[in-house]
Design a protein around this motif. Sequence first.
Motif, mmCIF file in Angstrom:
data_model
loop_
_atom_site.group_PDB
_atom_site.id
_atom_site.type_symbol
_atom_site.label_atom_id
_atom_site.label_comp_id
_atom_site.label_asym_id
_atom_site.label_seq_id
_atom_site.Cartn_x
_atom_site.Cartn_y
_atom_site.Cartn_z
ATOM 1 N N GLY A 1 8.071 75.477 16.404
ATOM 2 C CA GLY A 1 8.748 76.577 17.088
ATOM 3 C C GLY A 1 9.294 77.666 16.185
ATOM 4 O O GLY A 1 9.831 78.648 16.681
ATOM 5 N N ALA B 1 12.214 74.617 18.541
ATOM 6 C CA ALA B 1 11.175 74.076 19.422
ATOM 7 C C ALA B 1 11.602 74.210 20.884
ATOM 8 O O ALA B 1 10.809 74.609 21.746
ATOM 9 C CB ALA B 1 10.893 72.614 19.060
ATOM 10 N N ALA C 1 11.381 77.866 21.838
ATOM 11 C CA ALA C 1 9.964 78.282 21.890
ATOM 12 C C ALA C 1 9.324 77.780 23.188
ATOM 13 O O ALA C 1 8.560 78.498 23.845
ATOM 14 C CB ALA C 1 9.218 77.736 20.681
#
Length: 331
Positions: free
Chosen positions: A37, A239, A242
Amino acid sequence: MQAIQIRNLRIDPPLLLAPMLGLTHSALRLIMLGFGGVGLLSTEMLSAKRLPGENSSISPYLLRTEREGPLSYQLLTSNDKEIDRAMDALQLLKADAVDLNMGCPSSAVGKFGAGVVLMEQPEEARRIVAEARLRTSLPLSVKIRLGSYADSRKLKAFCSMLEGEGVDMLTVHARFKHESFARRPRWAYIAEIKECIKIPVIANGGVFSVEDAETCLRVSGADGLMLGRGAVIRPWLFAEIARTVFGRYISEPVASLPDIYSAFVQTLNANYRPVYRLVRLKGFTKYFAQNYKFGHSLASRVQSSSSMDEAIERACTFFANNKSEINYVSQ
Ligand SMILES: Cc1cc2nc3c(=O)[nH]c(=O)nc-3n(C[C@H](O)[C@H](O)[C@H](O)COP(=O)(O)O)c2cc1C
């Protein structure tokens, strides 16, 4: 949300790791990469004066594994004469991008005319940026604060000057020079900057959760986000953002907090000379401990340790006796 393209560098997703002295080093970058991410990694600030003399094979500031990319190197300088040799060094280090620090509020740095004081000396700042633009074709960014006090015209003029001198991207830590981290960041000021320049603008400051990321993007209208402390506390935060905000497919990690801590320790032990390990473990623990209700106790026990072994033993005892609210980060 769009990926950012500056020169030959694609930042996708537009999520950047903040430069942080003593924290943003190879071991932290590797932990974050494990979750995914991150669109652009960073070093901590590096003295442009000292950089050419550093031995990259042993310097803990320059340690970098092959997996760590793309990686932006942040330079701290108050003197355009230092730029040329620093850029040569960054070329040899295979930097993917270069960032200039014009946001550090520390008085130790300000005394030398570097960091955020450059925002009060636009002609000095211009000289540095112009020299940097001349000496490198790498993507060039600048990281600023909002200035010393609320002066929207001055702030916009400074940002337009940076753009005019060929800066490819601007990161704004949305606080004034003297404002501490305890104060809420002023994301709305970034929207004003966005109105006056065309280069991508990255919002920074106070993003600790997916909700913060969404609010910050909405309020600032920024093209991307830079995460600092939030990503040290929760290395999986990139992450999560993202996945949730940018719709990137990143599988859910399965790792407990002690697993993550242990991976960090292993990376330090594997990649760093003994003398450099403990201080980095202490720095990381100060933030990571915040995942626990009684995390201050973990942080202070590690802080007062005089060896890696002692710190690890104390951390293990803490983990055995304290269950976190986030037990497995996939939950
Ligand atoms: C321990 C620490 C060290 C930092 N060192 C740097 C640095 O080397 N260069 C820089 O531009 N900013 C530095 N910063 C500021 C961060 O890059 C970032 O702007 C700030 O922490 C706000 O973002 P955050 O709320 O996501 O942490 C540092 C911040 C912290 C907490």
